[in-house]
Design a protein around this motif. Sequence first.
Motif, PDB file in Angstrom:
ATOM      1  N   ASP A 158       1.025  -1.241   0.062  1.00 21.55           N
ATOM      2  CA  ASP A 158       0.110   0.085   0.141  1.00 21.55           C
ATOM      3  C   ASP A 158       0.834   1.443  -0.063  1.00 21.55           C
ATOM      4  O   ASP A 158       1.347   1.414   0.962  1.00 21.55           O
ATOM      5  N   LEU A 159       0.714   1.944  -1.167  1.00 27.23           N
ATOM      6  CA  LEU A 159       1.440   3.217  -1.153  1.00 27.23           C
ATOM      7  C   LEU A 159       0.341   4.187  -0.548  1.00 27.23           C
ATOM      8  O   LEU A 159      -0.836   4.237  -0.526  1.00 27.23           O
ATOM      9  N   SER A 160       0.884   5.629  -0.664  1.00 30.72           N
ATOM     10  CA  SER A 160      -0.087   6.704  -0.127  1.00 30.72           C
ATOM     11  C   SER A 160      -1.201   7.126  -1.071  1.00 30.72           C
ATOM     12  O   SER A 160      -2.313   7.196  -0.589  1.00 30.72           O
ATOM     13  N   ASP A 161      -1.055   6.625  -2.375  1.00 28.86           N
ATOM     14  CA  ASP A 161      -2.142   6.841  -3.275  1.00 28.86           C
ATOM     15  C   ASP A 161      -2.547   5.883  -4.078  1.00 28.86           C
ATOM     16  O   ASP A 161      -3.443   5.951  -4.941  1.00 28.86           O
ATOM     17  N   ARG A 162      -1.760   4.520  -3.847  1.00 29.79           N
ATOM     18  CA  ARG A 162      -2.307   3.488  -4.777  1.00 29.79           C
ATOM     19  C   ARG A 162      -1.596   2.335  -4.219  1.00 29.79           C
ATOM     20  O   ARG A 162      -0.878   2.227  -3.260  1.00 29.79           O
ATOM     21  N   LYS A 163      -1.960   1.043  -4.646  1.00 35.45           N
ATOM     22  CA  LYS A 163      -1.443  -0.349  -4.437  1.00 35.45           C
ATOM     23  C   LYS A 163      -0.309  -0.663  -5.650  1.00 35.45           C
ATOM     24  O   LYS A 163      -0.328  -0.063  -6.688  1.00 35.45           O
ATOM     25  N   ARG A 164       0.745  -1.266  -4.911  1.00 33.17           N
ATOM     26  CA  ARG A 164       1.782  -1.538  -6.216  1.00 33.17           C
ATOM     27  C   ARG A 164       2.121  -3.122  -5.728  1.00 33.17           C
ATOM     28  O   ARG A 164       2.258  -3.403  -4.636  1.00 33.17           O
ATOM     29  N   LEU A 165       2.320  -3.928  -6.793  1.00 33.62           N
ATOM     30  CA  LEU A 165       2.453  -5.272  -6.737  1.00 33.62           C
ATOM     31  C   LEU A 165       4.120  -5.217  -6.907  1.00 33.62           C
ATOM     32  O   LEU A 165       4.774  -4.720  -7.604  1.00 33.62           O
ATOM     33  N   ILE A 166       4.898  -5.953  -5.940  1.00 31.14           N
ATOM     34  CA  ILE A 166       6.249  -6.385  -5.923  1.00 31.14           C
ATOM     35  C   ILE A 166       6.426  -8.161  -6.297  1.00 31.14           C
ATOM     36  O   ILE A 166       5.630  -8.989  -5.445  1.00 31.14           O
ATOM     37  N   ILE A 167       6.996  -8.118  -7.400  1.00 32.46           N
ATOM     38  CA  ILE A 167       7.162  -9.869  -7.643  1.00 32.46           C
ATOM     39  C   ILE A 167       8.585  -9.993  -7.711  1.00 32.46           C
ATOM     40  O   ILE A 167       9.621  -9.425  -8.196  1.00 32.46           O
ATOM     41  N   ALA A 168       8.847 -11.111  -6.709  1.00 27.98           N
ATOM     42  CA  ALA A 168      10.214 -11.709  -6.627  1.00 27.98           C
ATOM     43  C   ALA A 168      10.425 -12.947  -7.083  1.00 27.98           C
ATOM     44  O   ALA A 168      10.526 -13.942  -6.315  1.00 27.98           O
ATOM     45  N   PRO A 169      10.459 -13.233  -8.368  1.00 34.05           N
ATOM     46  CA  PRO A 169      10.568 -14.622  -8.941  1.00 34.05           C
ATOM     47  C   PRO A 169      12.009 -15.085  -8.733  1.00 34.05           C
ATOM     48  O   PRO A 169      13.016 -14.348  -8.864  1.00 34.05           O
ATOM     49  N   LYS A 170      11.984 -16.420  -8.862  1.00 37.03           N
ATOM     50  CA  LYS A 170      13.332 -17.169  -8.611  1.00 37.03           C
ATOM     51  C   LYS A 170      14.075 -17.192 -10.003  1.00 37.03           C
ATOM     52  O   LYS A 170      15.144 -17.050 -10.385  1.00 37.03           O
ATOM     53  N   SER A 171      13.071 -17.201 -10.998  1.00 37.74           N
ATOM     54  CA  SER A 171      13.702 -17.362 -12.418  1.00 37.74           C
ATOM     55  C   SER A 171      12.581 -16.897 -13.345  1.00 37.74           C
ATOM     56  O   SER A 171      11.525 -16.418 -13.039  1.00 37.74           O
TER      57      SER A 171
END
Length: 194
Positions: free
Chosen positions: A33-46
């Motif tokens: 949750d950012l102040s003005d919207r949502k952000r997706l963070i993806i940490a893929p292995k490969s």
Amino acid sequence: MVASNGAHALYKFGDGMPDDRPWSYENVWAVEDLSDRKRLIIAPKSTKLDIFERLAEIVPESFWLLYVLVVPRGEGNAGRYQSCELQSLDQVRRFLHEFKDLLETDGRQNLWIHSTCGSATLVFDRHGLVYGYGPVNNWTKILKQIGLTEVPSRAIKIPNPHSHHYHAEFDAEARRLLEYLEWRHTPLRDQDLE
């Protein structure tokens, strides 16, 4: 920050320890949750660009490409290179496939795609993370389908210390990327150096 000498397998992002090994995430994602919207963070292995492309497929066309050259090695000046013409999904796919090895294996750059229909933006950064701004709920369905696991956003961290690798083997490919499209060049921003 390291330039390779060709003595070991090529990778873009390392753990920064004395023996500096490739850093690998745990195949996870989070919504922040950012102040003005949502952000997706993806940490893929490969298969980072495969995921990036899959998420782009559900975003309305057309796209701006933004190639952020943080650490040049003679191919051009550091800065932000925005495509001068809008790109279709097929053109974006061709670009990703054409430069997959450079983008996944060399730490000199970030890549952004932004949809002109709505506010969807995907970012593949030089730390091997993918960020998504836009249809987060639709994207998370895809991530679940392909087997990534949701975690709290605080669980996804860039290691400290860490290293970025810039490989002489990709210098010609980086030059070719800058010749592949017509780009509009602007200076780097502070956020590009993080």
